[in-house]
Enzyme design. Structure first.
Site, short mmCIF file in Angstrom:
data_model
loop_
_atom_site.label_atom_id
_atom_site.label_comp_id
_atom_site.label_asym_id
_atom_site.label_seq_id
_atom_site.Cartn_x
_atom_site.Cartn_y
_atom_site.Cartn_z
N HIS A 28 0.77 -1.36 -0.04
CA HIS A 28 0.01 -0.09 0.07
C HIS A 28 1.07 1.41 -0.05
CE1 HIS A 28 -3.34 -2.59 0.29
NE2 HIS A 28 -3.61 -2.66 1.49
N HIS B 238 -9.67 1.87 0.56
CA HIS B 238 -9.32 0.55 1.25
C HIS B 238 -10.58 0.87 2.49
CE1 HIS B 238 -7.85 -2.89 3.36
NE2 HIS B 238 -6.81 -2.64 2.69
N GLU C 228 -11.19 -4.07 -2.94
CA GLU C 228 -10.45 -2.97 -3.41
C GLU C 228 -10.17 -3.10 -4.61
OE1 GLU C 228 -6.81 -3.47 -0.62
OE2 GLU C 228 -8.35 -4.73 0.16
C1 BGC Z 1 -3.93 -6.64 2.39
C2 BGC Z 1 -4.00 -7.07 3.38
C3 BGC Z 1 -3.71 -6.25 4.57
C4 BGC Z 1 -4.94 -5.32 4.66
C5 BGC Z 1 -4.71 -4.17 5.58
C6 BGC Z 1 -5.16 -5.53 2.35
O1 BGC Z 1 -5.33 -4.94 1.13
O2 BGC Z 1 -4.31 -7.17 1.04
O3 BGC Z 1 -3.14 -8.18 3.63
O4 BGC Z 1 -3.79 -6.95 5.90
O5 BGC Z 1 -5.09 -4.59 3.40
O6 BGC Z 1 -3.49 -3.77 5.55
#
Ligand code: BGC
Length: 388
Positions: A146, A217, A353
């Site tokens: 991210h 998210h 997402e």
């Molecule tokens: C990821 C997860 C992660 C979550 C929060 C998601 O997009 O794929 O692995 O734990 O985001 O960070």
């Protein structure tokens, strides 16, 4: 606190198209009826803070149906979405904290945030572009998740109110920020439409070749924030394939068929019906944490439909992105505060997402995430709500 008379006067003058300190945001009470959590918007003052010299606030969008959305410019986060359930009661379907400080505490979970410059994972925290290797901060095993340690989720975005249902957020990411090349000028517009949809339009340009994969998210619980497990929600996903991952959730590069696996959501199934099957991929993600390869990606037909078992609230997702990460809240541990004195208990929310596939900068076989000077990154995702 401003009086109702004041607001009536503002409305009459046509000035109240949008308000960061609306009367309705002043209460924070959440009560339970039939296990659906009835929602109100969180207290606006909990969003008033200065971070990196910039003011954060809560912005409220409204439509003619009484639906409301709240967004903070801290990380461009979708904080709340109040939509009617099957009985017409407004339910806050966005699961997450209720103040900027609580969002800061829960940083690693990215609640509601705009994610950039690269949503999802980049393997081994590096990639090569036009013959040059770029190293990124690793924040998830050896990988970059991210956007790195300080992604767009912790930036204070410039906010501009367009009208009562539209908020424009901008952020300029400097050349070299979190290791990525090029100055990226990003604008994200949230629009609440009269058909109870929140539309998120992303736009970006660069002055050097770079990679971009922006997403939101938001975590949802369609029975209401804090209303318990999401395992009985039904999910339908228009995806014949998904991208299998290694133990650190980096795609292997293959596209596997969902046929005959717990990843087949082409016919609606509850999220929990197969989540504990001994499937190796589900073990890697400790549940669903995978990118699905969408059969279509236009704004004409929904690619995902989810329904809350108690509220009857239906969320349809439309996107121009080729993939969607379905994350079943596996790493939620009840460590952080949610709105209405709730906690982020395990699997009490899910995220869907929309995105390009994870690790695309290292996977030439995947659709490209490169952006060059002169090009415009432009993509829209819509989350639309109804109830039955
Ligand atoms: C990821 C997860 C992660 C979550 C929060 C998601 O997009 O794929 O692995 O734990 O985001 O960070």
């Amino acid at each position: 606190m401003k009086s109702k008379t004041f607001y009536a006067a503002m409305l009459a003058a046509g000035l109240l198209s949008f308000s960061a300190c609306d009367q309705s945001t002043k209460q924070q009470s959440t009560k339970m009826t039939d296990s659906t959590t009835v929602g109100q918007l969180p207290v606006a003052s909990g969003f008033e803070k200065t971070i990196d010299g910039k003011a954060t606030k809560l912005y409220v969008l409204k439509n003619s149906k009484g639906t409301q959305a709240a967004i903070t410019n801290y990380g461009g986060r979708l904080v709340s979405m109040l939509v009617p359930d099957k009985k017409g009661t407004l339910v806050d379907v966005v699961a997450g904290p209720g103040s900027v400080s609580d969002y800061e505490d829960a940083k690693g979970n990215y609640y509601g945030a705009l994610i950039g410059r690269y949503g999802n994972r980049i393997g081994k925290a590096k990639f090569t572009l036009e013959g040059k290797e770029y190293k990124l901060p690793a924040n998830d095993h050896d990988n970059t998740l991210h956007g790195g340690k300080e992604g767009f989720d912790v930036k204070v975005w410039d906010a501009k109110q367009i009208d009562d249902h539209t908020l424009e957020l901008s952020y300029v990411s400097a050349d070299g920020e979190q290791g990525f090349p090029g100055t990226l000028k990003t604008t994200v517009t949230y629009k609440l439409t009269d058909d109870n949809a929140i539309e998120i339009a992303y736009n970006a340009t660069t002055d050097k070749a770079t990679v971009v994969n922006l997403t939101n998210h938001a975590y949802f619980n369609l029975n209401g924030c804090g209303a318990g497990s999401i395992l009985k929600h039904t999910l339908q996903l228009d995806a014949d394939g998904f991208t299998p991952v290694d133990k650190t959730l980096i795609p292997t590069g293959k596209i596997a068929t969902v046929q005959g696996t717990p990843f087949d959501f082409r016919k609606a199934a509850t999220i929990g019906s197969r989540i504990n099957e001994g499937d190796e991929q589900l073990k890697s993600g400790q549940g669903y944490d995978h990118n699905f390869v969408l059969n279509k990606h236009t704004l004409q037909t929904p690619i995902a439909t989810v329904q809350g078992d108690v509220s009857g609230i239906v969320m349809e997702i439309f996107t121009e992105e080729p993939g969607i990460q379905f994350y079943s809240g596996n790493f939620m541990k009840g460590d952080f505060k949610f709105k209405g004195d709730k906690k982020d208990d395990n699997r009490t929310a899910f995220a869907l997402e929309t995105q390009h596939y994870p690790d695309s900068p290292n996977k030439p076989e995947f659709p490209s995430t490169e952006l060059k000077p002169g090009q415009t990154y432009k993509t829209t995702t819509i989350y639309k709500f109804s109830a039955k």
